[in-house]
Scaffold this motif. Structure first.
Motif, PDB file in Angstrom:
ATOM      1  N   ASN A  57       0.740  -1.182  -0.168  1.00  0.00           N
ATOM      2  CA  ASN A  57      -0.011  -0.085   0.029  1.00  0.00           C
ATOM      3  C   ASN A  57       1.031   1.327   0.051  1.00  0.00           C
ATOM      4  N   LYS A  58       1.911   1.188   0.513  1.00  0.00           N
ATOM      5  CA  LYS A  58       2.954   2.466   0.649  1.00  0.00           C
ATOM      6  C   LYS A  58       3.501   2.548  -0.967  1.00  0.00           C
ATOM      7  N   SER A  59       3.930   1.234  -1.475  1.00  0.00           N
ATOM      8  CA  SER A  59       4.709   1.425  -2.723  1.00  0.00           C
ATOM      9  C   SER A  59       3.898   1.532  -4.025  1.00  0.00           C
ATOM     10  N   TYR A  60       2.497   0.937  -3.887  1.00  0.00           N
ATOM     11  CA  TYR A  60       1.695   0.945  -4.935  1.00  0.00           C
ATOM     12  C   TYR A  60       0.292   1.411  -4.739  1.00  0.00           C
ATOM     13  N   LYS A  61      -0.399   1.648  -5.772  1.00  0.00           N
ATOM     14  CA  LYS A  61      -1.836   2.068  -5.654  1.00  0.00           C
ATOM     15  C   LYS A  61      -2.277   1.196  -6.687  1.00  0.00           C
ATOM     16  N   GLU A  62      -3.116   0.095  -6.226  1.00  0.00           N
ATOM     17  CA  GLU A  62      -3.665  -0.773  -7.248  1.00  0.00           C
ATOM     18  C   GLU A  62      -5.070  -1.107  -7.100  1.00  0.00           C
ATOM     19  N   THR A  63      -5.477  -1.367  -8.276  1.00  0.00           N
ATOM     20  CA  THR A  63      -7.183  -1.597  -8.393  1.00  0.00           C
ATOM     21  C   THR A  63      -7.416  -2.632  -9.133  1.00  0.00           C
ATOM     22  N   LEU A  64      -8.438  -3.528  -8.784  1.00  0.00           N
ATOM     23  CA  LEU A  64      -8.871  -4.675  -9.570  1.00  0.00           C
ATOM     24  C   LEU A  64     -10.127  -4.318 -10.302  1.00  0.00           C
ATOM     25  N   SER A  65     -10.292  -5.260 -11.505  1.00  0.00           N
ATOM     26  CA  SER A  65     -11.538  -4.940 -12.287  1.00  0.00           C
ATOM     27  C   SER A  65     -11.758  -6.213 -13.084  1.00  0.00           C
ATOM     28  N   ASN A  66     -12.873  -6.483 -13.345  1.00  0.00           N
ATOM     29  CA  ASN A  66     -13.277  -7.540 -14.306  1.00  0.00           C
ATOM     30  C   ASN A  66     -12.729  -8.791 -13.578  1.00  0.00           C
ATOM     31  N   ILE A  67     -13.287  -8.777 -12.329  1.00  0.00           N
ATOM     32  CA  ILE A  67     -12.684  -9.975 -11.304  1.00  0.00           C
ATOM     33  C   ILE A  67     -13.873 -11.369 -11.931  1.00  0.00           C
ATOM     34  N   VAL A  68     -13.366 -12.475 -12.091  1.00  0.00           N
ATOM     35  CA  VAL A  68     -14.088 -13.563 -12.494  1.00  0.00           C
ATOM     36  C   VAL A  68     -13.576 -14.488 -11.412  1.00  0.00           C
ATOM     37  N   VAL A  69     -14.288 -15.331 -10.677  1.00  0.00           N
ATOM     38  CA  VAL A  69     -14.132 -15.966  -9.509  1.00  0.00           C
ATOM     39  C   VAL A  69     -14.824 -17.594  -9.766  1.00  0.00           C
ATOM     40  N   MET A  70     -13.976 -18.488  -9.853  1.00  0.00           N
ATOM     41  CA  MET A  70     -14.451 -19.726 -10.405  1.00  0.00           C
ATOM     42  C   MET A  70     -14.373 -20.632  -9.097  1.00  0.00           C
ATOM     43  N   THR A  71     -15.045 -21.515  -8.833  1.00  0.00           N
ATOM     44  CA  THR A  71     -14.965 -22.425  -7.409  1.00  0.00           C
ATOM     45  C   THR A  71     -15.196 -23.956  -7.976  1.00  0.00           C
ATOM     46  N   ASP A  72     -14.465 -24.891  -7.244  1.00  0.00           N
ATOM     47  CA  ASP A  72     -15.126 -26.444  -7.488  1.00  0.00           C
ATOM     48  C   ASP A  72     -16.190 -26.302  -6.877  1.00  0.00           C
ATOM     49  N   THR A  73     -16.919 -27.600  -7.177  1.00  0.00           N
ATOM     50  CA  THR A  73     -18.224 -27.845  -6.520  1.00  0.00           C
ATOM     51  C   THR A  73     -18.429 -27.981  -5.133  1.00  0.00           C
ATOM     52  N   THR A  74     -17.078 -28.343  -4.469  1.00  0.00           N
ATOM     53  CA  THR A  74     -17.379 -28.411  -2.845  1.00  0.00           C
ATOM     54  C   THR A  74     -17.079 -27.014  -2.142  1.00  0.00           C
ATOM     55  N   GLY A  75     -16.656 -26.077  -3.035  1.00  0.00           N
ATOM     56  CA  GLY A  75     -16.147 -24.849  -2.346  1.00  0.00           C
ATOM     57  C   GLY A  75     -14.785 -24.861  -1.655  1.00  0.00           C
ATOM     58  N   ALA A  76     -13.878 -25.888  -1.718  1.00  0.00           N
ATOM     59  CA  ALA A  76     -12.732 -26.028  -1.113  1.00  0.00           C
ATOM     60  C   ALA A  76     -11.479 -25.222  -2.063  1.00  0.00           C
ATOM     61  N   ARG A  77     -11.747 -25.217  -3.385  1.00  0.00           N
ATOM     62  CA  ARG A  77     -10.808 -24.651  -4.188  1.00  0.00           C
ATOM     63  C   ARG A  77     -11.387 -23.436  -5.046  1.00  0.00           C
ATOM     64  N   ALA A  78     -10.714 -22.268  -5.163  1.00  0.00           N
ATOM     65  CA  ALA A  78     -11.140 -21.192  -6.170  1.00  0.00           C
ATOM     66  C   ALA A  78     -10.089 -20.806  -6.954  1.00  0.00           C
ATOM     67  N   ALA A  79     -10.413 -19.984  -8.057  1.00  0.00           N
ATOM     68  CA  ALA A  79      -9.408 -19.503  -8.865  1.00  0.00           C
ATOM     69  C   ALA A  79     -10.230 -18.188  -9.322  1.00  0.00           C
ATOM     70  N   ALA A  80      -9.269 -17.264  -9.357  1.00  0.00           N
ATOM     71  CA  ALA A  80      -9.927 -15.909  -9.870  1.00  0.00           C
ATOM     72  C   ALA A  80      -8.880 -15.218 -10.877  1.00  0.00           C
ATOM     73  N   GLU A  81      -9.682 -14.632 -11.928  1.00  0.00           N
ATOM     74  CA  GLU A  81      -8.636 -13.941 -12.945  1.00  0.00           C
ATOM     75  C   GLU A  81      -9.330 -12.381 -13.033  1.00  0.00           C
ATOM     76  N   PHE A  82      -8.471 -11.413 -13.176  1.00  0.00           N
ATOM     77  CA  PHE A  82      -8.767 -10.097 -13.313  1.00  0.00           C
ATOM     78  C   PHE A  82      -7.700  -9.156 -13.822  1.00  0.00           C
ATOM     79  N   ASP A  83      -8.248  -7.916 -14.042  1.00  0.00           N
ATOM     80  CA  ASP A  83      -7.205  -6.877 -14.628  1.00  0.00           C
ATOM     81  C   ASP A  83      -6.751  -6.345 -13.487  1.00  0.00           C
ATOM     82  N   LEU A  84      -5.505  -5.724 -13.488  1.00  0.00           N
ATOM     83  CA  LEU A  84      -5.007  -4.892 -12.385  1.00  0.00           C
ATOM     84  C   LEU A  84      -4.347  -3.674 -12.746  1.00  0.00           C
ATOM     85  N   LYS A  85      -4.863  -2.472 -12.485  1.00  0.00           N
ATOM     86  CA  LYS A  85      -4.210  -1.079 -12.859  1.00  0.00           C
ATOM     87  C   LYS A  85      -3.585  -0.508 -11.637  1.00  0.00           C
ATOM     88  N   GLY A  86      -2.413   0.072 -12.009  1.00  0.00           N
ATOM     89  CA  GLY A  86      -1.738   0.167 -10.757  1.00  0.00           C
ATOM     90  C   GLY A  86      -0.851   1.392 -10.993  1.00  0.00           C
TER      91      GLY A  86
END
Length: 137
Positions: A57-86
């Motif tokens: 937070n001191k070195s970078y100002k970053e925001t995420l957009s277009n966040i897509v969250v995917m999960t397995d059927t059990t909810g024990a694992r997830a993945a996300a892909e997003f755009d980062l602007k900084g």
């Protein structure tokens, strides 16, 4: 946890990231949390992750957009892909000098969920692309 609950947890984690809300991010994490990055050291535990977040937070100002969250059927694992602007605010050790450069990256992350909290997150991005952007190449 259900897949929907896991998706909501990851979305809450990233909403806290976008607000630079360190405590909000930490609230999403399990005891024994592990943070892995594609270029860097593995961090074990909330105290080391908190130190990392405060530094970021001191070195970078970053925001995420277009966040897509995917999960397995059990909810024990997830993945996300997003755009980062900084914006590169303060020079980070071993990296090019900060002069307020802006950058954009596509980032992926993988999550392990235990007892309703994030137990591990592995974040992957292209450091070479980031370096070229901040060097103006």
């Amino acid at each position: 946890m259900t897949a929907a609950q896991t998706r909501k947890l990851v979305q809450t984690y990233y909403a806290a990231f976008n607000s630079q809300d360190v405590e909000g991010m930490l609230a999403c994490l399990a005891t024994g949390f592990v943070h892995e990055v594609s270029q860097g050291e593995r961090r074990k535990g909330k105290p080391l992750f908190k130190e990392f977040l405060l530094h970021m937070n001191k070195s970078y100002k970053e925001t995420l957009s277009n966040i897509v969250v995917m999960t397995d059927t059990t909810g024990a694992r997830a993945a996300a892909e997003f755009d980062l602007k900084g914006k590169y605010l303060a020079t980070d050790a071993g990296l090019p000098k900060a002069k307020g450069q802006t950058y954009k990256l596509r980032v992926g992350a993988f999550f392990e969920i235990k007892n309703g909290k994030i137990a591990r997150v592995s974040t992957h991005y292209n450091l070479k692309d980031w370096t070229q952007q901040v060097l103006g190449k």
